[in-house]
Motif scaffolding. Structure first.
Motif, mmCIF file in Angstrom:
data_model
loop_
_atom_site.group_PDB
_atom_site.id
_atom_site.type_symbol
_atom_site.label_atom_id
_atom_site.label_comp_id
_atom_site.label_asym_id
_atom_site.label_seq_id
_atom_site.Cartn_x
_atom_site.Cartn_y
_atom_site.Cartn_z
ATOM 1 N N ALA A 1 0.851 -1.193 0.000
ATOM 2 C CA ALA A 1 0.000 0.000 0.000
ATOM 3 C C ALA A 1 0.887 1.243 0.000
ATOM 4 O O ALA A 1 2.084 1.171 0.297
ATOM 5 N N THR A 2 0.294 2.379 -0.326
ATOM 6 C CA THR A 2 1.018 3.652 -0.305
ATOM 7 C C THR A 2 0.131 4.716 0.328
ATOM 8 O O THR A 2 -1.071 4.512 0.514
ATOM 9 N N HIS A 3 0.723 5.873 0.613
ATOM 10 C CA HIS A 3 -0.072 6.991 1.113
ATOM 11 C C HIS A 3 -1.190 7.338 0.131
ATOM 12 O O HIS A 3 -2.327 7.569 0.537
ATOM 13 N N GLN B 1 8.007 -5.324 -4.055
ATOM 14 C CA GLN B 1 8.477 -4.023 -3.624
ATOM 15 C C GLN B 1 7.981 -3.747 -2.202
ATOM 16 O O GLN B 1 6.929 -4.251 -1.798
ATOM 17 N N VAL B 2 8.722 -2.920 -1.484
ATOM 18 C CA VAL B 2 8.334 -2.516 -0.136
ATOM 19 C C VAL B 2 8.253 -0.990 -0.100
ATOM 20 O O VAL B 2 9.234 -0.301 -0.418
ATOM 21 N N TYR B 3 7.080 -0.495 0.273
ATOM 22 C CA TYR B 3 6.864 0.950 0.385
ATOM 23 C C TYR B 3 7.439 1.454 1.695
ATOM 24 O O TYR B 3 7.193 0.890 2.765
ATOM 25 N N ASP B 4 8.211 2.522 1.620
ATOM 26 C CA ASP B 4 8.778 3.155 2.808
ATOM 27 C C ASP B 4 7.849 4.303 3.203
ATOM 28 O O ASP B 4 7.773 5.314 2.510
ATOM 29 N N TRP B 5 7.138 4.129 4.311
ATOM 30 C CA TRP B 5 6.123 5.108 4.744
ATOM 31 C C TRP B 5 6.758 6.408 5.213
ATOM 32 O O TRP B 5 6.094 7.446 5.231
ATOM 33 N N THR B 6 8.032 6.388 5.572
ATOM 34 C CA THR B 6 8.708 7.616 5.985
ATOM 35 C C THR B 6 9.186 8.395 4.764
ATOM 36 O O THR B 6 8.974 9.603 4.667
ATOM 37 N N LEU B 7 9.796 7.679 3.814
ATOM 38 C CA LEU B 7 10.310 8.341 2.610
ATOM 39 C C LEU B 7 9.211 8.656 1.605
ATOM 40 O O LEU B 7 9.363 9.548 0.762
ATOM 41 N N GLY B 8 8.114 7.887 1.652
ATOM 42 C CA GLY B 8 6.997 8.146 0.748
ATOM 43 C C GLY B 8 7.176 7.563 -0.641
ATOM 44 O O GLY B 8 6.573 8.062 -1.600
ATOM 45 N N HIS B 9 7.976 6.508 -0.765
ATOM 46 C CA HIS B 9 8.120 5.820 -2.051
ATOM 47 C C HIS B 9 8.603 4.387 -1.802
ATOM 48 O O HIS B 9 9.015 4.046 -0.693
#
Length: 192
Positions: A54-56, A83-91
């Motif tokens: 998931a993503t923002h 792929q792994v979404y980085d919730w801090t970096l936003g991608h």
């Protein structure tokens, strides 16, 4: 937990050679914790965390990523990675391996959605009221994420209104105790 693990191993494969098991429920209901315990009981079964897909911008629009990066390769009998979404970096940053195994778990809000159910051997629902789960999540994440939780609660409510998972769960688990609910598949035997 051992009895449920044995029962899941005995199910017919549902996604190629894999028994795909979804752990669904409201955010904060205990899905990740329960999936971790179940994976351990299964001897280290792989767990796909839908928070990684998931993503923002797309909290529930991960179905195509799950299909292409996880389900199709498993159905073809291949290990894979997603792929792994980085919730801090936003991608998306990095990947997570999903080895081919007899049982693979997917956990996250919407894991039992309509588009995934045909490939599931079992759908497990974490039984905890949405408001209680949200309160637990807010306590876990702290006040800095209060705005995120408010937006998430609206999106989650809309998702489950349009595509409910709970009615399709063969097994329910108490989100407070982590115990399999009486009267559902996988309930521990009460006989001596």
């Amino acid at each position: 937990m051992d009895a449920l693990a044995a029962e899941l191993r005995a199910l017919a494969p549902s996604c190629g050679p894999v028994r795909l098991v979804a752990v669904d429920g409201h955010a904060g209901s205990g899905k990740t914790t329960f999936a971790g315990r179940l994976a351990a009981a299964l001897g280290g079964a792989p767990v796909v965390h839908l928070d990684d897909l998931a993503t923002h911008a797309e909290p529930f629009d991960w179905t195509e990523r799950l299909r292409a990066q996880v389900l199709d390769p498993l159905a073809a009998g291949r290990s894979t990675e997603h792929q792994v979404y980085d919730w801090t970096l936003g991608h998306f940053a990095g990947t997570a391996a999903v080895p081919l195994a007899p049982v693979v778990l997917i956990e996250g809000v919407g894991a039992g959605r309509r588009a995934v159910r045909p490939r599931l051997a079992r759908l497990i629902w974490m039984e905890l009221a949405a408001e209680d789960a949200r309160r637990r999540g807010e306590e876990r994440d702290g006040p800095a994420l209060a705005d995120f939780w408010a937006g998430w609660a609206r999106a989650e409510s809309a998702h489950f209104a349009a595509d409910p998972s709970r009615p399709y769960a063969a097994t329910t688990v108490d989100g407070v105790t982590g115990r399999i609910s009486a009267g559902t598949v996988g309930e521990p035997s009460t006989s001596p």
